[in-house]
Scaffold this motif. Sequence first.
Motif, short mmCIF file in Angstrom:
data_model
loop_
_atom_site.label_atom_id
_atom_site.label_comp_id
_atom_site.label_asym_id
_atom_site.label_seq_id
_atom_site.Cartn_x
_atom_site.Cartn_y
_atom_site.Cartn_z
N ASP A 402 35.13 17.00 72.94
CA ASP A 402 36.28 17.54 73.41
C ASP A 402 36.84 17.80 74.69
O ASP A 402 38.08 17.61 74.33
CB ASP A 402 36.37 19.09 72.18
CG ASP A 402 35.95 18.92 70.53
OD1 ASP A 402 36.06 17.82 69.81
OD2 ASP A 402 35.49 19.56 69.81
N LEU A 403 35.83 18.17 75.40
CA LEU A 403 36.69 18.55 76.46
C LEU A 403 37.35 17.50 77.53
O LEU A 403 38.21 17.63 78.04
CB LEU A 403 35.63 19.56 77.60
CG LEU A 403 35.67 19.97 78.84
CD1 LEU A 403 37.67 20.66 78.83
CD2 LEU A 403 34.84 20.22 79.94
N ARG A 404 36.64 16.53 77.06
CA ARG A 404 36.56 14.84 78.08
C ARG A 404 38.44 14.76 77.48
O ARG A 404 38.70 13.99 77.79
CB ARG A 404 35.34 14.24 77.51
CG ARG A 404 34.47 14.35 78.45
CD ARG A 404 33.98 13.44 78.69
NE ARG A 404 32.52 13.35 79.20
CZ ARG A 404 31.47 13.59 78.27
NH1 ARG A 404 30.88 14.11 77.36
NH2 ARG A 404 30.04 13.81 79.53
N GLU A 405 38.36 14.63 76.02
CA GLU A 405 39.46 14.10 75.38
C GLU A 405 40.72 15.17 75.61
O GLU A 405 41.76 14.26 75.88
CB GLU A 405 39.19 14.07 73.29
CG GLU A 405 38.01 13.27 73.13
CD GLU A 405 37.98 12.97 71.80
OE1 GLU A 405 39.29 13.50 70.72
OE2 GLU A 405 36.63 12.45 71.39
N LYS A 406 40.67 16.38 75.85
CA LYS A 406 42.15 17.22 76.07
C LYS A 406 42.34 16.74 77.37
O LYS A 406 43.13 16.76 78.04
CB LYS A 406 41.42 19.08 75.87
CG LYS A 406 41.00 18.59 73.69
CD LYS A 406 40.76 20.46 74.39
CE LYS A 406 40.56 20.49 72.21
NZ LYS A 406 40.12 21.88 71.94
N GLN A 407 41.23 17.06 78.14
CA GLN A 407 41.56 16.64 80.03
C GLN A 407 41.18 14.79 80.54
O GLN A 407 42.10 15.37 81.19
CB GLN A 407 39.95 17.70 80.40
CG GLN A 407 40.13 18.73 80.97
CD GLN A 407 40.63 19.52 81.80
OE1 GLN A 407 42.16 19.04 82.40
NE2 GLN A 407 40.44 20.57 82.31
N GLY A 408 41.24 14.33 79.46
CA GLY A 408 41.62 12.84 79.69
C GLY A 408 41.12 12.16 81.48
O GLY A 408 41.06 11.78 82.40
N LEU A 409 39.39 12.83 80.91
CA LEU A 409 38.75 12.41 82.49
C LEU A 409 38.52 11.67 82.50
O LEU A 409 37.95 10.55 81.74
CB LEU A 409 37.41 13.71 82.43
CG LEU A 409 37.39 15.14 82.08
CD1 LEU A 409 36.16 15.46 82.27
CD2 LEU A 409 38.24 15.47 83.29
N ALA A 410 38.22 10.66 83.86
CA ALA A 410 37.22 9.49 84.21
C ALA A 410 36.51 9.41 83.50
O ALA A 410 35.59 10.58 83.49
CB ALA A 410 38.24 8.83 85.88
N ARG A 411 35.85 8.23 83.58
CA ARG A 411 34.41 8.10 83.30
C ARG A 411 33.80 7.96 84.57
O ARG A 411 34.19 7.17 86.33
CB ARG A 411 33.69 7.45 82.78
CG ARG A 411 34.45 8.25 80.86
CD ARG A 411 33.12 8.69 80.77
NE ARG A 411 33.74 9.11 79.69
CZ ARG A 411 32.95 9.69 78.80
NH1 ARG A 411 31.55 10.39 78.94
NH2 ARG A 411 32.44 10.68 77.55
N VAL A 412 32.36 7.39 84.80
CA VAL A 412 31.54 7.53 86.22
C VAL A 412 32.10 5.71 86.16
O VAL A 412 31.82 5.01 85.20
CB VAL A 412 29.79 7.44 86.00
CG1 VAL A 412 28.91 7.03 87.01
CG2 VAL A 412 29.32 8.98 85.62
N GLY A 413 32.15 5.24 86.80
CA GLY A 413 32.57 3.91 87.92
C GLY A 413 33.69 3.39 87.47
O GLY A 413 34.56 2.31 88.13
N GLU A 414 34.89 4.28 87.67
CA GLU A 414 36.27 3.54 87.30
C GLU A 414 37.08 4.34 88.28
O GLU A 414 36.57 5.47 89.21
CB GLU A 414 36.85 5.11 86.31
CG GLU A 414 36.01 4.68 84.43
CD GLU A 414 37.75 4.78 83.68
OE1 GLU A 414 37.35 4.21 82.14
OE2 GLU A 414 36.92 6.20 83.32
#
Length: 493
Positions: A402-414
Amino acid sequence: MAVSIALIILLGLGADYLLRRVKLPGLVGMLLVGVLAGPYVLDLINPEMMNVSGDFRKIALIVILLRAGFELRRDTMHRVGKAAVTMSMVPALFEIAAVTWVGPMLLPIARIEAAILGTILAAVSPAVVVPLMIDFMDRGRGTGKGIPTLLLGASAIDDVFVIVLFTIALGMAGGGEVHVWTQLAKIPLSIGLGILLGVIPGFFLLWLFRRYDWRPPKRTLVVMGTAILLTWIEGAVERWVPAASLLGVMAIGFIILEKSESIAHIISQKLKKLWVFAELLLFVLVGAQVNIQVAWKAGLAGMAVILAGLFFRSIGTYVSLCGTPLNWKERAFCVVAYLPKATVQAAIGAIPLAAGVAGGEVILAVAVLSIILTAPLGAIGIMVMGERVLDHGARSSYRFKDLREKQGLARVGERVRDKGSSAVWKVIEEREIWEPAYEEPGGPGNAGDLPAIVLRFWQEQSGGKPGTGKTLTKTYTAQGPAFGDEWEILYDW
């Protein structure tokens, strides 16, 4: 046809909203809209739309099964694998036996026709079960014992098993020579080839996404196109070998999640948004297939046959869960979750009538009645019991999702660009931690821990290796600044 799609969207969304307002599953409202707007009641849906309804329903089912695949973790599958296999066969056999026994007593059909009816009724509906299980998984409900994963895996194999038995019974009713053991051998073959059909493109797509940094919507569309092609391949080769392509669809997501969780979650987020439209198409069009007049012909006798089958199915489900760590309430939840009928019954209910089976009209009537009775009641039962029975997972890893979706975080490798300096950085590490919640001075205390995600960035330099040179570490929480305020994710295409 465009007007029909507009009606499906507007009426479906309206029904979904109203049902959720009274704490009921929105899909029940969509099914009711389909029944009322379909050709057998108000006839609001264009005949052209009904002609391609099967393709739309298949695409929508592919969307939700892809989402299911992106939620299947290896460790959870290991824990529930044996129970899932047992549940994919035993409850169906109990229901088929009950309908074969009771059917000729209550309905004007022969024993073999009752067996055909049993195989049609015995298939659980993935269209109803899978979305509700994914919703529980998204909220971390029941994940401690892997109950949603158990039901996802079992329901997928259940359909393969039952459809093979349906083919055997239909062949026997036609008077032709049926090699029962040959047909039964198709069950493991179909499952194995179906999974293989998904594993191969799963690895290829994984290689493609690692090599080329495409935008998430384009990755999702490529995955969708590949999954649809798998179902076409199943139809193309079914004359020679059976292959359960829908299992292959789930296998694509499983492989990508297993090998690259970051890529899997990016695609899963987009599928979640696509499901909003796909869900409307699936359930409204399933409802539109329901002929109330045909169901009415089944009457009380047809209802009694369905209930007898469900009673024995429930016994079979409970027996299948013996030896598992589930308590009696969780087993009861699985019993209820294994009751809904919809997609399979709508797809094959009319086949015996078209094949000239003597009791084909009665079989179709009972199949339609089973959808009307079990789809809405089963969905309501799943939601109500699930909220009361499944564990809450207070420190569930799904809170990080949920936190990733709300923050729109980048992922490893991006790769990301600093909006202030325009410098390009690359995410090289990601960690999930729990941090004490911030409290105002003099607050009530005991605020508990909150999920936080730590990202480590490396500033790209020619000739340098990730991790050498300048790096930067930042922590993101729901209470902190937004990721998008500082960074912009970069894509090749």
